[in-house]
Design a protein around this motif. Structure first.
Motif, PDB file in Angstrom:
ATOM      1  N   VAL A 194       0.846  -1.187   0.000  1.00  8.41           N
ATOM      2  CA  VAL A 194       0.000   0.000   0.000  1.00  8.41           C
ATOM      3  C   VAL A 194       0.881   1.237   0.000  1.00  8.41           C
ATOM      4  O   VAL A 194       1.634   1.468   0.945  1.00  8.41           O
ATOM      5  N   PRO A 195       0.813   2.048  -1.050  1.00  5.93           N
ATOM      6  CA  PRO A 195       1.668   3.238  -1.093  1.00  5.93           C
ATOM      7  C   PRO A 195       1.163   4.347  -0.184  1.00  5.93           C
ATOM      8  O   PRO A 195      -0.032   4.499   0.035  1.00  5.93           O
ATOM      9  N   VAL A 196       2.094   5.075   0.368  1.00  8.44           N
ATOM     10  CA  VAL A 196       1.808   6.324   1.067  1.00  8.44           C
ATOM     11  C   VAL A 196       2.696   7.370   0.401  1.00  8.44           C
ATOM     12  O   VAL A 196       3.581   7.044  -0.382  1.00  8.44           O
ATOM     13  N   PHE A 197       2.453   8.625   0.678  1.00  5.78           N
ATOM     14  CA  PHE A 197       3.199   9.688   0.032  1.00  5.78           C
ATOM     15  C   PHE A 197       4.215  10.269   1.002  1.00  5.78           C
ATOM     16  O   PHE A 197       3.879  10.586   2.138  1.00  5.78           O
ATOM     17  N   VAL A 198       5.447  10.426   0.532  1.00 10.26           N
ATOM     18  CA  VAL A 198       6.546  10.936   1.347  1.00 10.26           C
ATOM     19  C   VAL A 198       7.025  12.245   0.731  1.00 10.26           C
ATOM     20  O   VAL A 198       7.217  12.339  -0.480  1.00 10.26           O
ATOM     21  N   SER A 199       7.226  13.268   1.577  1.00 12.39           N
ATOM     22  CA  SER A 199       7.577  14.600   1.090  1.00 12.39           C
ATOM     23  C   SER A 199       8.926  14.665   0.394  1.00 12.39           C
ATOM     24  O   SER A 199       9.094  15.407  -0.564  1.00 12.39           O
ATOM     25  N   ASN A 200       9.900  13.933   0.874  1.00 10.33           N
ATOM     26  CA  ASN A 200      11.218  13.920   0.243  1.00 10.33           C
ATOM     27  C   ASN A 200      11.910  12.602   0.556  1.00 10.33           C
ATOM     28  O   ASN A 200      11.617  11.969   1.547  1.00 10.33           O
ATOM     29  N   THR A 201      12.809  12.234  -0.319  1.00 10.81           N
ATOM     30  CA  THR A 201      13.503  10.966  -0.133  1.00 10.81           C
ATOM     31  C   THR A 201      14.951  11.150   0.272  1.00 10.81           C
ATOM     32  O   THR A 201      15.673  10.173   0.422  1.00 10.81           O
ATOM     33  N   GLU A 202      15.375  12.404   0.431  1.00  2.91           N
ATOM     34  CA  GLU A 202      16.745  12.677   0.835  1.00  2.91           C
ATOM     35  C   GLU A 202      16.765  13.897   1.746  1.00  2.91           C
ATOM     36  O   GLU A 202      16.077  14.878   1.490  1.00  2.91           O
ATOM     37  N   VAL A 203      17.534  13.799   2.813  1.00  7.47           N
ATOM     38  CA  VAL A 203      17.729  14.958   3.691  1.00  7.47           C
ATOM     39  C   VAL A 203      19.224  15.217   3.796  1.00  7.47           C
ATOM     40  O   VAL A 203      20.037  14.296   3.767  1.00  7.47           O
TER      41      VAL A 203
END
Length: 109
Positions: free
Chosen positions: A11-20
Motif C-alpha cells: 500500500v503506497p503512502v506519500f513521502v515529502s522527500n527521499t533525501e535529507v
C-alpha cells in the motif's frame, strides 16, 4: 468479518522527500523534517529505523505510532553529531508501514 489489511498487498503512502541533507556549519540545519501522508480511510501504524546503530548520531521524534486516515505525520530528524568526521557519510532511514489488525509489514519506504 474481514481480517488483515483492508487494502491488500503493498500500500503506497506519500513521502515529502527521499533525501535529507544536514549542514555542519549552521546549527539551524542540524534538523530536517520528512512528511508521510496517509491517503486512506483507515489508520496505519509506522516505525522509523536507521542504518546507524545506537541513538547517539540521530534522534527521531516519535519514531513509532500511527497516522489517522487522511492525515499526515511529520518526522523530525535531528543530527546529534555534526562533526567533520561525519561529513560525506550517507546514512539511511526506513519507515515501515504496518497493518493495524495483523501488525504485518505492508510496505517499507
Amino acid at each position: 468479518m474481514q481480517t488483515g489489511w483492508p487494502l491488500q498487498g503493498h500500500v503506497p503512502v506519500f513521502v515529502s522527500n527521499t533525501e535529507v541533507v544536514f549542514y555542519i556549519g549552521d546549527p539551524r540545519k542540524h534538523t530536517n523534517t520528512v512528511t508521510v501522508l496517509n491517503p486512506y480511510d483507515i489508520d496505519i501504524s509506522y516505525q522509523v529505523f536507521s542504518t546507524v546503530t545506537g541513538d547517539e548520531k540521530y534522534t527521531v521524534v516519535e519514531p513509532r505510532g500511527s497516522i489517522k486516515p487522511k492525515h499526515c505525520k511529520d518526522f523530525i530528524l535531528r543530527h546529534n553529531a555534526p562533526y567533520p568526521s561525519n561529513c560525506g557519510v550517507t546514512d539511511k532511514f526506513r519507515i515501515k508501514i504496518y497493518d493495524n489488525v495483523t501488525k504485518q509489514v505492508s510496505i517499507n519506504l
